[in-house]
Design an enzyme around this catalytic site. Sequence first.
Site, PDB file in Angstrom:
ATOM      1  N   VAL A 183      16.865 -34.979 -14.189  1.00  0.00           N
ATOM      2  CA  VAL A 183      16.116 -34.481 -13.027  1.00  0.00           C
ATOM      3  C   VAL A 183      16.622 -33.105 -12.620  1.00  0.00           C
ATOM      4  O   VAL A 183      15.837 -32.208 -12.288  1.00  0.00           O
ATOM      5  CB  VAL A 183      16.222 -35.481 -11.853  1.00  0.00           C
ATOM      6  CG1 VAL A 183      15.699 -34.853 -10.559  1.00  0.00           C
ATOM      7  CG2 VAL A 183      15.438 -36.760 -12.164  1.00  0.00           C
ATOM      8  N   GLU A 184      17.928 -32.923 -12.656  1.00  0.00           N
ATOM      9  CA  GLU A 184      18.515 -31.674 -12.167  1.00  0.00           C
ATOM     10  C   GLU A 184      18.224 -30.480 -13.069  1.00  0.00           C
ATOM     11  O   GLU A 184      17.801 -29.428 -12.583  1.00  0.00           O
ATOM     12  CB  GLU A 184      20.035 -31.834 -12.008  1.00  0.00           C
ATOM     13  CG  GLU A 184      20.447 -32.741 -10.862  1.00  0.00           C
ATOM     14  CD  GLU A 184      20.149 -32.147  -9.499  1.00  0.00           C
ATOM     15  OE1 GLU A 184      19.948 -30.917  -9.394  1.00  0.00           O
ATOM     16  OE2 GLU A 184      20.125 -32.918  -8.520  1.00  0.00           O
TER      17      GLU A 184
END
Length: 337
Positions: free
Chosen positions: A127-128
């Site tokens: 996600v990051e």
Amino acid sequence: MNKSFATLGLLGCLLSLPGHGQSGTGFSQEPEVQSFIIGMHEQHGFDVAHLTRQFAAIHPNATVLRAIRPPAFPEKQRSWQRYRERFVNSSRIGGGLSFWQKHAATLQRAQAIYGVPAEVIVAIIGVETVYGQNMGSFGVLEALASLAFHYPPRAEFFRGELEQFLLLARENGVSPLEIKGSYAGAIGIPQFMPSSQRRFAVDFDGDDRIDLRSSSIDAIGSVARFLQQHGWQSGAPVAVPASVSGDPAGLLATGIKPALTVREMAAEGVVAVAAADGDRTAALIDLVTPGAATEYWLGFDNFYVITRYNRSSFYAMSVFQLAEALRTAHDNLIGTR
């Protein structure tokens, strides 16, 4: 020497630096920045002239300041379905499987030491930064300075992060002007803020340095330790779907920190759709999409721990659902061998 006289002397030295006050000197000409530089000298021993030159090389970044501001019409911007599609998709699942296979031994070691499942670690990194592919292109010093001195709503927080960033750069022998990251100053594969890196990051590859920008092994260990230090409960659930009868506004107003047990939630009209321990505390999570029915979930303590990484229920649910998808795909892959 009297501290007030010493401070005046430092300020005079700062003001007498060549080119100070002229166009092109960037942040160094701003009074608040000058005070900050003096504070860094007095508290941490930074050289005033050297730090002033570094601030002279950067300028307020309009793109950063636009990005940090809340949307003008939040009710039109907040969409769980749109948010989820960005992070829980075939591309991130495929990339996550590859990352998992490449770092299987490291992920197993992190899970054994910190109790955080491999799929959750992989999901956060996915996600990051899409597994390290997109770590940000903003100069971190400029981004943090822009927010620290030109974004009053969170100036105190970002000045603290700016202080931590300069300490971090000095500790690692790196020029703060060289480090790139997100518009909010997050750094590296796991996108740690400077204070989190100094407090929670670990040298997981054993090379006697912490490198979150180049070492996926350090990133894996650091994500796991961050979650463990924030209270991750090994083997405990993260969230379950819920059905809601009546008006949930009161429960939603209590926030995302678990406060009522599943049994108490049921008495308030919120019932877990999947099996859940009636004595486990939970918070009601609403996932809103304009024009669609709101999804409701019960978020447990581990869900709350994920929000310590990014204080958004959308974020935490995306991490959880990507982790679940990764675990299923990984199990299927192992089962075919």
